[in-house]
Motif scaffolding. Structure first.
Motif, short mmCIF file in Angstrom:
data_model
loop_
_atom_site.label_atom_id
_atom_site.label_comp_id
_atom_site.label_asym_id
_atom_site.label_seq_id
_atom_site.Cartn_x
_atom_site.Cartn_y
_atom_site.Cartn_z
N HIS A 573 -4.47 -6.35 -14.56
CA HIS A 573 -5.33 -5.98 -15.68
C HIS A 573 -6.79 -6.25 -15.36
CE1 HIS A 573 -1.76 -6.35 -18.71
NE2 HIS A 573 -1.82 -5.17 -18.13
N LEU A 574 -7.05 -7.35 -14.67
CA LEU A 574 -8.44 -7.69 -14.33
C LEU A 574 -9.03 -6.64 -13.40
CD1 LEU A 574 -9.83 -11.19 -13.59
CD2 LEU A 574 -10.25 -9.40 -11.91
N VAL A 575 -8.31 -6.26 -12.37
CA VAL A 575 -8.83 -5.27 -11.42
C VAL A 575 -9.00 -3.92 -12.09
CG1 VAL A 575 -8.27 -4.00 -9.32
CG2 VAL A 575 -7.94 -6.47 -9.39
N GLU A 576 -8.06 -3.50 -12.91
CA GLU A 576 -8.17 -2.20 -13.59
C GLU A 576 -9.35 -2.17 -14.54
OE1 GLU A 576 -4.45 -1.59 -15.45
OE2 GLU A 576 -3.45 -0.86 -13.64
N PHE A 577 -9.65 -3.31 -15.17
CA PHE A 577 -10.79 -3.35 -16.07
C PHE A 577 -12.10 -3.19 -15.30
CE2 PHE A 577 -14.18 -5.87 -18.06
CZ PHE A 577 -14.26 -5.24 -19.29
N TYR A 578 -12.25 -3.90 -14.19
CA TYR A 578 -13.51 -3.83 -13.43
C TYR A 578 -13.59 -2.57 -12.57
CZ TYR A 578 -14.69 -8.51 -14.96
OH TYR A 578 -15.02 -9.60 -15.75
N GLN A 579 -12.54 -1.82 -12.48
CA GLN A 579 -12.65 -0.50 -11.88
C GLN A 579 -13.29 0.50 -12.84
OE1 GLN A 579 -8.59 0.28 -10.68
NE2 GLN A 579 -9.00 -0.21 -8.53
N LEU A 580 -13.23 0.21 -14.13
CA LEU A 580 -13.85 1.07 -15.14
C LEU A 580 -15.16 0.50 -15.67
CD1 LEU A 580 -10.66 1.97 -17.21
CD2 LEU A 580 -11.74 3.34 -15.42
N ASN A 581 -15.33 -0.80 -15.61
CA ASN A 581 -16.52 -1.46 -16.14
C ASN A 581 -17.08 -2.40 -15.08
OD1 ASN A 581 -16.14 -0.69 -19.24
ND2 ASN A 581 -14.17 -1.44 -18.47
N ARG A 582 -18.39 -2.37 -14.93
CA ARG A 582 -19.01 -3.25 -13.95
C ARG A 582 -18.98 -4.70 -14.39
NH1 ARG A 582 -25.28 -2.57 -12.50
NH2 ARG A 582 -25.40 -3.69 -14.48
N GLY A 583 -19.27 -4.95 -15.67
CA GLY A 583 -19.25 -6.31 -16.20
C GLY A 583 -20.24 -7.22 -15.49
N VAL A 584 -19.80 -8.37 -15.02
CA VAL A 584 -20.65 -9.33 -14.33
C VAL A 584 -20.77 -9.03 -12.84
CG1 VAL A 584 -20.17 -11.16 -16.00
CG2 VAL A 584 -18.70 -10.89 -13.99
N LEU A 585 -20.10 -8.03 -12.35
CA LEU A 585 -20.15 -7.69 -10.94
C LEU A 585 -21.36 -6.80 -10.63
CD1 LEU A 585 -16.37 -6.87 -10.32
CD2 LEU A 585 -17.56 -9.01 -9.87
N PRO A 586 -21.84 -6.79 -9.40
CA PRO A 586 -22.98 -5.93 -9.06
C PRO A 586 -22.63 -4.44 -9.06
CG PRO A 586 -22.15 -7.04 -7.10
CD PRO A 586 -21.45 -7.65 -8.27
N CYS A 587 -21.35 -4.09 -8.91
CA CYS A 587 -20.92 -2.69 -8.95
C CYS A 587 -19.45 -2.66 -9.33
CB CYS A 587 -21.16 -1.99 -7.61
SG CYS A 587 -20.21 -2.67 -6.24
N LYS A 588 -18.95 -1.50 -9.63
CA LYS A 588 -17.55 -1.35 -9.97
C LYS A 588 -16.66 -1.49 -8.73
CE LYS A 588 -18.53 1.89 -13.75
NZ LYS A 588 -18.29 3.26 -14.28
N LEU A 589 -15.41 -1.79 -8.97
CA LEU A 589 -14.44 -1.83 -7.89
C LEU A 589 -13.98 -0.40 -7.61
CD1 LEU A 589 -12.32 -4.92 -9.03
CD2 LEU A 589 -14.40 -4.88 -7.65
N LYS A 590 -14.25 0.09 -6.41
CA LYS A 590 -13.96 1.49 -6.10
C LYS A 590 -12.88 1.66 -5.04
CE LYS A 590 -18.75 2.89 -7.01
NZ LYS A 590 -19.96 3.51 -6.40
N HIS A 591 -13.03 0.98 -3.91
CA HIS A 591 -12.17 1.23 -2.76
C HIS A 591 -11.39 -0.04 -2.42
CE1 HIS A 591 -14.62 4.79 -2.34
NE2 HIS A 591 -15.71 4.04 -2.18
N PRO A 592 -10.09 -0.04 -2.58
CA PRO A 592 -9.31 -1.22 -2.18
C PRO A 592 -9.18 -1.32 -0.67
CG PRO A 592 -7.86 0.51 -2.98
CD PRO A 592 -9.25 1.01 -3.19
N CYS A 593 -9.37 -2.52 -0.17
CA CYS A 593 -9.20 -2.78 1.25
C CYS A 593 -7.70 -2.84 1.54
CB CYS A 593 -9.90 -4.08 1.64
SG CYS A 593 -9.94 -4.39 3.40
N THR A 594 -7.18 -1.84 2.24
CA THR A 594 -5.74 -1.64 2.38
C THR A 594 -5.32 -1.86 3.82
OG1 THR A 594 -5.86 0.02 0.63
CG2 THR A 594 -3.86 -0.03 1.95
N VAL A 595 -4.19 -2.48 4.02
CA VAL A 595 -3.56 -2.66 5.33
C VAL A 595 -2.16 -2.07 5.24
CG1 VAL A 595 -2.76 -4.27 7.07
CG2 VAL A 595 -4.92 -4.71 5.88
N ILE A 596 -1.89 -1.04 6.05
CA ILE A 596 -0.61 -0.34 6.02
C ILE A 596 0.14 -0.65 7.31
CG2 ILE A 596 0.48 1.93 6.01
CD1 ILE A 596 -0.66 1.18 3.35
N ALA A 597 1.41 -0.96 7.17
CA ALA A 597 2.28 -1.19 8.32
C ALA A 597 2.91 0.12 8.74
CB ALA A 597 3.35 -2.22 7.98
N LEU A 598 2.76 0.49 10.00
CA LEU A 598 3.32 1.74 10.51
C LEU A 598 4.83 1.62 10.72
CD1 LEU A 598 0.61 2.79 13.10
CD2 LEU A 598 0.96 3.68 10.81
#
Length: 598
Positions: A573-598
């Motif tokens: 819920h916290l991440v989904e909220f700051y993906q839509l609202n900047r709030g206290v952060l300098p910018c919105k959460l846009k791109h998740p840092c992802t690690v995929i196992a092949l």
């Protein structure tokens, strides 16, 4: 019997012998006895055929055939080796005269002759036995009905190609960021974009056109992202045995087309300095992509001296013809410019071994390596920038000046593929984030919130409403084993942006590898507080950390980024909220840092 008598008329009388004359007399006698019966009406036989009075009319066929066989054996014993005429007849020994002519005693019989010659069964068998003695053991015993289609014995033998040679395919091995590898068979003309799309399908990932194939050299401590149009097989041919390909995200691959001002500061672009910064960003990119009019990047860089550990600060100029440094302060005169590297024969890499190993003055290392160099450290030119923005500017300008319009075409290809699906997809916003305004939909009609304080309170109220909705869901949740009460404390571990217990340096490395664009984030466990979490966020090419603290209220645990002002039941819920609202952060959460196992 009439045909046989006519066919043997071609044989000379000097070779027939008495046996053949006796056989001819028997044939004539049989024909003379049978002629009255054959001339009867309807060719009907007499019913008293088997009576004793008609025994002289019968012919002993078995004796007749035996006499014919013995006669032909005697005949072919003399004519097996006789040559053939052009009409297909044998030239018999003792037969004189011109070629193709028949002696006078035999000419009356040649009126009914056919251009063929009977071959006795014994002669055929003898010829087959001779062919079997000459035929190799590898050939089949059955005669070839089409000998003209066979190649001569001296013709070259075709070798069978291997599957890789026949289809012109190559084997490459791609590794994931977790160390797992996957072997992929690719054709020679397969590009890096095609390999990424193939790995996306096999790994069941989301194809957002941000995946990249990275060329990694562990011995040199270098890596770079392959351009989408580069041929993977050609790149692999210039790599050493220890080098490998890595499949990972790269959000900054084409970010400079969206926000060019963040990548090209005005003080580093010579064209902007000459025009006093009046060139718009769109025109700046057009100048980079245009081969006739090209801007120049200038600034100070640290250059590691060859064979030494010392660094020297020089004024450098990046042009389409190559990278130059001035031997006299900041002079641009041709006599003071020294070529450091050619763009066509070199590639720019990011240094991953760190600052301490190279004794660099700053942490912002990169290098220029010739394409054909595999392991020689002396040919690699190590460079160091003052900050991350200048390093990004040098590396981005190097790509634009080397590939030009090809990079823009690579950027547009995914958008052109998605164009036919535009009517069925969600509408895309055509405005920037700075033009978005806060709205209040509590009444019948929506209104724009002009007061910043009211907009901040509206965002906080929305966060509280999210918490109330989650509480109602917890009340309505059944107490079955599938929905335990501790689910909210561990459900975030299934998300791609959560990376567990990694150290701060590891989070920095992951953010840097995946592009350092605004809004790139990950969540990890806190090292100082076992019950807390840390949000690692990239903004303006700087990595910042925000601690997520737990709060207990009415016997329930909540999580908050703003010291309890806005609380959430779980991290999702916290991440989904700051993906839509900047709030206290300098910018919105846009791109998740992802690690995929092949």
């Amino acid at each position: 019997m009439l045909c046989v008598s006519h066919m043997i008329c071609v044989i000379g009388p000097d070779l027939l012998g008495s046996s053949l004359l006796e056989w001819q007399e028997k044939v004539d006698r049989s024909t003379s006895h049978r002629s009255p019966n054959l001339m009867g009406s309807g060719f009907q036989q007499s019913p008293n055929r088997t009576s004793p009075n008609h025994q002289d009319d019968d012919v002993d066929l078995e004796a007749l055939v035996n006499d014919m066989n013995s006669s032909f054996e005697t005949l072919y014993s003399h004519t097996d080796s006789s040559p053939l005429l052009h009409n297909g007849h044998a030239l018999l020994p003792g037969l004189h005269g011109h070629r193709g002519q028949v002696p006078a005693p035999l000419r009356p019989c040649s009126l009914g002759i056919r251009r063929s010659q009977p071959i006795h069964v014994h002669a055929v068998r003898r010829l087959q036995e001779e062919e079997q003695q000459v035929r190799p053991a590898s050939l089949p015993a059955i005669p070839n009905p089409f000998p003209e289609l066979c190649s001569p014995s001296g013709s070259p033998v075709l070798t069978t190609l291997q599957p890789n040679q026949a289809s012109n395919t190559h084997i490459i091995k791609v590794f994931g960021e977790d160390g797992t590898g996957k072997v992929v068979e690719v054709p020679a003309d397969m590009t890096a974009r095609d390999v990424c799309q193939l790995l996306v399908l096999r790994s069941h990932c989301v194809d957002d056109n941000c995946w990249s194939l990275v060329e990694h050299h562990p011995l040199l401590g270098l890596e770079r992202s392959l351009e989408d149009h580069e041929l993977v097989v050609q790149v692999q041919a210039c790599m050493s045995s220890e080098s490998r390909f890595v499949f990972r995200k790269n959000y900054a691959k084409y970010e400079f087309f969206k926000n060019p001002l963040n990548f090209f500061p005005e003080q580093m672009v010579a064209l902007c300095q000459e025009s006093n910064g009046t060139i718009p960003p769109s025109q700046l990119l057009k100048n980079f992509l245009n081969s006739s009019c090209c801007p120049e990047i200038q600034g100070f860089l640290y250059l590691k001296e060859t064979g030494r550990k010392s660094w020297k600060k020089l004024c450098m100029f990046l042009r389409r013809s190559g990278l130059y440094y001035s031997t006299k302060a900041t002079s641009k005169e041709p006599r003071h410019l020294q070529l450091l590297s050619d763009l066509e024969e070199s590639c720019m890499f990011t240094v991953t071994t760190g600052r301490k190993m190279h004794n660099a003055p700053t942490d912002y290392l990169f290098c220029i390596k010739p394409v054909k160099v595999q392991r020689e450290q002396k040919e690699v030119r190590m460079l160091c920038a003052e900050d991350e923005q200048s390093r990004t500017c040098w590396m981005t300008a190097f790509r634009l000046l080397k590939y030009g319009i090809q990079l823009y075409q690579n950027f547009k290809i995914p958008q052109q593929r998605k164009a036919p699906l535009a009517p069925f997809s969600a509408p895309v916003r055509s405005v920037s984030e700075n033009s978005l305004v806060a709205m209040d939909f509590s009444g019948r009609t929506g209104r724009v919130i002009d007061n910043p304080v009211e907009a901040q309170s509206a965002a906080m109220e929305e966060g509280h409403s999210w918490r109330k909705r989650s509480q109602r869901m917890n009340v309505l949740r059944s107490p079955s084993p599938l929905h335990p009460s501790s689910l909210s404390s561990v459900i975030h571990r299934t998300q791609l942006w959560f990376h567990g217990r990694i150290v701060r340096e590891e989070s920095h490395r992951m953010i840097m590898q995946q592009g350092q664009v605004d809004g790139l984030f990950l969540v990890r466990d806190s090292q100082s507080n076992p019950k807390a979490f840390v949000l690692t966020l990239c903004h303006h090419q700087k990595i910042k950390h925000f601690q997520i603290l737990p709060f207990e209220e009415d016997g329930q645990i909540f999580f908050s980024l703003d010291e309890g002002t806005t609380k959430f039941n779980d991290l999702i819920h916290l991440v989904e909220f700051y993906q839509l609202n900047r709030g206290v952060l300098p910018c919105k959460l846009k791109h998740p840092c992802t690690v995929i196992a092949l």
